[in-house]
Design an enzyme around this catalytic site. Sequence first.
Site, PDB file in Angstrom:
ATOM      1  N   ASP A 114       6.734   7.457  -5.445  1.00 14.35           N
ATOM      2  CA  ASP A 114       5.980   6.480  -4.779  1.00 14.35           C
ATOM      3  C   ASP A 114       5.693   5.128  -4.396  1.00 14.35           C
ATOM      4  O   ASP A 114       6.913   5.260  -3.909  1.00 14.35           O
ATOM      5  CB  ASP A 114       5.547   5.437  -6.754  1.00 14.35           C
ATOM      6  CG  ASP A 114       5.484   6.829  -7.596  1.00 14.35           C
ATOM      7  OD1 ASP A 114       5.437   7.950  -7.448  1.00 14.35           O
ATOM      8  OD2 ASP A 114       5.568   6.607  -8.886  1.00 14.35           O
ATOM      9  N   LYS A 115       4.537   5.185  -3.985  1.00 10.31           N
ATOM     10  CA  LYS A 115       4.181   4.199  -2.535  1.00 10.31           C
ATOM     11  C   LYS A 115       5.142   3.034  -3.101  1.00 10.31           C
ATOM     12  O   LYS A 115       6.050   2.190  -2.199  1.00 10.31           O
ATOM     13  CB  LYS A 115       2.831   4.178  -2.681  1.00 10.31           C
ATOM     14  CG  LYS A 115       3.063   2.786  -1.144  1.00 10.31           C
ATOM     15  CD  LYS A 115       1.397   2.645  -1.147  1.00 10.31           C
ATOM     16  CE  LYS A 115       0.146   2.091   0.113  1.00 10.31           C
ATOM     17  NZ  LYS A 115      -0.646   1.701  -0.271  1.00 10.31           N
TER      18      LYS A 115
END
Length: 235
Positions: free
Chosen positions: A104-105
């Site tokens: 994920d970011k």
Amino acid sequence: MDRIDKILVAQNFGSRKEVHKLIKSKAVTVDGECVTKVDMKVDTAVNVITVAGQVVEFKEHLYIMMNKPQGYVCATEDKVSKTVLELLPPNLQRKGLFPAGRLDKDTEGLLIITDDGDFAHRMLAPKKHVSKRYYVETDKEITEDTIKAFEKGIIFRDGTKCLPAKLEILENNRGIVEICEGKFHQIKKMFNVCRLNVTFLKRISIGNLNLDSNLTIGQCRELTKIEKNAIFLVK
Ligand code: URA
């Protein structure tokens, strides 16, 4: 047969202009002869090329270990966010590179970037059972009940079943999770089912390959052959 300048650009010796400079400075030889023409035709399967006295070893694929920072998306391009490919230094840029698997970011840690699709598939397919370990921090204390629920296999609210996962409590709200699949937001969702929110997530290993502790956040380097194979060694 291909042009010597094209070959050297593809092997990361620099841009076309830089490679032309190298050739003009007499730093490149083919079968012991100094190259004078930038468009000289060479067969990499037969001819021996040297640059600055070093034999050029041809790599069909690149395998890069990155210590992914937060704030970057695992994609080859994105209209809104910066991508992990933007962090690659010029000497590690090549056509066809992609992040093998998504973090994920806001997740940090071990990410492999490659141009080898078969390798990525072997590493990511749940059936291949390559484990991925994450260091995790949560908003509340992790309990034995969460360990048991992970062991049994978490079922998401939409009915999706996760394979059994290992969870080790380090202390209070910190732990290590091991999974061998990569569903979207998997670890965050697994904790959510147990009424915990993940506040920090970092991947620390894939198979038997650990994140190199000398790589600072955002740095990357090529994997050695031994490291590449370590991904598939059963623990
Ligand atoms: N699980 C998550 O929730 N996020 C990641 O980035 C990786 C695994």
